[in-house]
Write an enzyme that holds these catalytic residues in place. Sequence first.
Site, PDB file in Angstrom:
ATOM      1  CG  ASP A   1       1.938  -0.870   3.347  1.00 54.25           C
ATOM      2  OD1 ASP A   1       1.306  -0.540   4.369  1.00 54.25           O
ATOM      3  OD2 ASP A   1       1.499  -1.669   2.500  1.00 54.25           O
TER       4      ASP A   1
ATOM      5  CG  HIS B   1      -1.684  -1.144   1.553  1.00 57.78           C
ATOM      6  ND1 HIS B   1      -1.143  -2.283   2.131  1.00 57.78           N
ATOM      7  CD2 HIS B   1      -3.011  -1.392   1.392  1.00 57.78           C
ATOM      8  CE1 HIS B   1      -2.099  -3.177   2.300  1.00 57.78           C
ATOM      9  NE2 HIS B   1      -3.241  -2.668   1.858  1.00 57.78           N
TER      10      HIS B   1
END
Length: 440
Positions: A102, A99
């Site tokens: 992240d 993501h």
Amino acid sequence: MTFFNDVEKVQYEGPRSTNPYAFKYYNPEEIVAGKTMAEHLRFSIAYWHTFVGDGSDPFGVGTMQRPWDQYSGMDLAKARVEAAFEFFEKLNVPYFCFHDVDVAPEGETLADTYKNLDEIVLMIKDYMKTSKTKLLWNTANMFTHPRWIHGAATSPNADVYAYAAAKVKKGLEIGKELGAENYVFWGGREGYETLLNTNMKLELDNLARFFHMAVDYAKEIGFDAQFLIEPKPKEPTKHQYDFDVATGIAFLKTHGLDEHFKFNIEANHATLAGHTFEHELHLARIHDMLGSVDANQGDTLLGWDTDEFPTDLYTTTLAMYEILKNDGLGKGGLNFDAKVRRGSFEANDLFHAHIAGMDSFAIGLKVANQLLEDRVLEDVIDNRYKSYQSGIGQKIANNDTNLKELEAYALSLGEIKHSSGQQERIKATLNQYLLRVNEY
């Protein structure tokens, strides 16, 4: 900078090996059904669980001991990239997923977030130049920040909808820059808590508009990735709109999106929806919409997403059976959307967990292939439905009859006889094939 100094590159050593840092069944060069295991099992590392997750839960703080956590902010983001590519190389995995949040922290403004992402994406791209590991898929996190409290593309607030669109636009650009083979949409906040304050039709229509805009923009920038929807029935939202594969198919077909999307199916999400993993894979496959897999397992005794590493050999076998029947996953892969248990807090536990998962799917691949070669289940199914291969059954299957003819046929019948389903015999046969895996 290195982070896993006491672990060498993980190699295949065979079933009798006692080395905890060796593959017992996953031999990337072994040929199964005309392809190498590496070609069949397009393994991927989930960046969020592996390099970001800290082991915290609703009842306690994080427990994970990660050597890169001595840093903070952008320094932490950069250290995670270094740790990630060291891990990829030592485990010899072909793919990873992430993501946006992240890999880079959110800034105070959207522009600041873009700046952080640009810097880290450039670093990842540089590492990828000398790495065999590629990007399976990326996505936008639209569930963690408080702005997503009422949803993203289904939010009642148009400002939030616009912010979500900006995040996905940036995600598609990042995917293209890094050569992602897929792009995933998971609607953790796309749903409702109560119908008392919800305009479901507007929310679903807005979600469809959002997806159409994403499809259009990907075409505009030349991003040739497979779009994937990841179904989940609940958690964090009480009722999520992408409940399961069947619900997803209905949504996509209703809104003219089925030509552009397939499914990224997670085992634990199937459990939460009241299905087996193989049910969701099978349903997606027979609709030609099986795109990719989040490889994990849940705990049927618990009512939440436990994201355990997959070690259930029955499940991995039946999953690989569906994937082989699908002629593979195309651009998709087997992404370990799984986290080590809270008590497995040492960094090296990450290797043990992924080795266990990779070996489990290697076993599943070999057993599933043998089942297919021996036509174990095919013959059972063909025999069970043989009444549709001739006579009135064939006419039904060929759309060559009607209610009048079927009534006349039924009136001519005597006592209807059935054949045993023989479930116990079939399960015993599956046990035999699993126990003989070392012979294949």
